[in-house]
Enzyme design. Structure first.
Site, mmCIF file in Angstrom:
data_model
loop_
_atom_site.group_PDB
_atom_site.id
_atom_site.type_symbol
_atom_site.label_atom_id
_atom_site.label_comp_id
_atom_site.label_asym_id
_atom_site.label_seq_id
_atom_site.Cartn_x
_atom_site.Cartn_y
_atom_site.Cartn_z
ATOM 1 N N THR A 186 74.966 -32.411 -115.593
ATOM 2 C CA THR A 186 74.968 -31.236 -114.759
ATOM 3 C C THR A 186 74.547 -30.000 -115.437
ATOM 4 O OG1 THR A 186 76.973 -32.483 -113.529
ATOM 5 C CG2 THR A 186 76.376 -30.047 -112.952
ATOM 6 N N LYS A 196 74.762 -31.150 -106.426
ATOM 7 C CA LYS A 196 75.821 -31.287 -107.337
ATOM 8 C C LYS A 196 76.851 -30.152 -107.571
ATOM 9 C CE LYS A 196 78.509 -32.763 -110.820
ATOM 10 N NZ LYS A 196 79.545 -33.800 -110.728
ATOM 11 N N LYS A 217 81.942 -24.977 -116.836
ATOM 12 C CA LYS A 217 80.602 -24.671 -116.878
ATOM 13 C C LYS A 217 79.881 -24.845 -115.531
ATOM 14 C CE LYS A 217 78.373 -28.537 -117.415
ATOM 15 N NZ LYS A 217 78.037 -29.715 -116.985
#
Ligand code: NAD
Length: 295
Positions: free
Chosen positions: A97, A172, A240
């Site tokens: 990701t 995502k 993150k």
């Protein structure tokens, strides 16, 4: 035909995904900066490459499963990187990701070298990786996606081409903001129920049968209730992802107030040195706020 799949990043997710590629009949060429990380797959027959360059030279296609954007950039652009040593079929599939903005740049740079780049991040966690039932959302050129499809099907059950380069990462990030806010909602319900003297295990069981039931309540609820902070998906990785969500939101001028609030709470966990805990341990932040301890 793809025979040899290079795999870079054999961590929590990657080691299971590589094992499933081997079960499906692909030969795996594994590389990780931490040599012990490849041990399991090498014992089961994978080739242990000693560098990114070697992965490129020995593979038909390469998969990346790395923590963050700079890690992906380093294996592509760094010395001995994949842009100079692409795999034989000139296809790189990034399942990490990372930033959608960076993905578009990488994809354009590699296209200039006749190398296809697919962004194919996953949802389903370590258990989904172990059982080859990940949800895989892929962005990029249709022909490259079709080329990648057999490899992706060895690791996931729902494999969907969702649009052009970076569309997979955008989906995502939508997934991640829903997960983060859902965890926060469960923490709030558990904090309130605990203060009211309700049996939390019973609460979870009952709520799972009604409209508040969710993947998070089902899979992470038990560890939240038991105070199990062990990591599947680390708080640092969630932060993150929430940062990437916020960056995209800034770029597109889309206010995301709930994401902002949950980001602050995950930052509180990091400030208390809890970044290596699993993301369900957001409940520890609620322990502090309500001055109560998990069992
Ligand atoms: P991890 O930190 O457990 O594994 C990453 C691996 O990459 C480590 O073994 C590390 O040594 C290796 N690595 C780092 N930099 C490298 C480099 N330059 N070259 C070679 N190897 C390198 O991370 P993870 O939990 O497996 O997650 C990987 C990616 O998948 C992340 O982007 C994460 O956000 C995403 N993801 C994780 C989960 C989860 O539940 N853990 C679920 C879905 C998606």
């Amino acid at each position: 035909m793809i025979g040899k799949v290079g795999f870079i990043g054999l961590g929590t997710m990657g080691r299971h995904m590589a094992a499933n590629l081997m079960k499906a009949g692909f030969q795996v060429v594994a590389y990780d900066t931490v040599p012990e990380a490849v041990q399991n797959v090498v014992t089961n027959g994978a080739t242990h490459a000693k560098s990114v360059e070697e992965v490129g030279k020995l593979s038909d296609v390469v998969i990346l499963m790395l923590p963050n954007t700079p890690d992906v950039q380093s294996v592509i652009y760094g010395a001995g990187g994949l842009q100079e040593h692409p795999p034989a079929q000139r296809l790189i599939i990034d399942m990490s990701t990372i930033s959608p903005v960076a993905v578009r740049q990488i994809s354009a740079d590699l296209a200039g070298k006749q190398i296809a780049f697919i962004d194919a991040p996953v949802s389903g966690g370590p258990v989904g990786a172990l059982n080859a039932c990940l949800t895989i959302m892929a962005g990029g050129d249709s022909a490259a996606f079709e080329q990648a499809r057999p490899v992706l099907l060895a690791m996931g059950t729902t494999v969907t081409h969702v649009g052009p380069s970076s569309a997979g990462q955008t989906l995502k990030l939508c997934n991640q903001l829903i997960c983060g806010i859902n965890i926060q909602a469960i923490c709030e319900a558990l904090a309130l129920a605990r203060a009211s003297g309700i049996d939390l295990k019973l609460l979870r069981e009952v709520l799972m049968a009604g409209s508040a039931g969710s993947w998070m309540l089902e899979k992470l609820g038990p560890s939240m209730i038991d105070g199990d902070t062990q990591a599947g998906f680390r708080i640092d990785l969630m932060l993150k992802d929430l940062r990437l969500v916020q960056e995209l939101a800034f770029e597109l001028a889309v206010p995301l107030p709930a994401t902002s609030l949950v980001t602050t709470q995950y930052l509180d966990a990091r400030v208390h040195n809890e970044g290596a805990n699993g993301n369900q341990a957001l409940f520890t932040v609620y322990d502090r706020m309500s001055n109560q301890a998990s069992p």
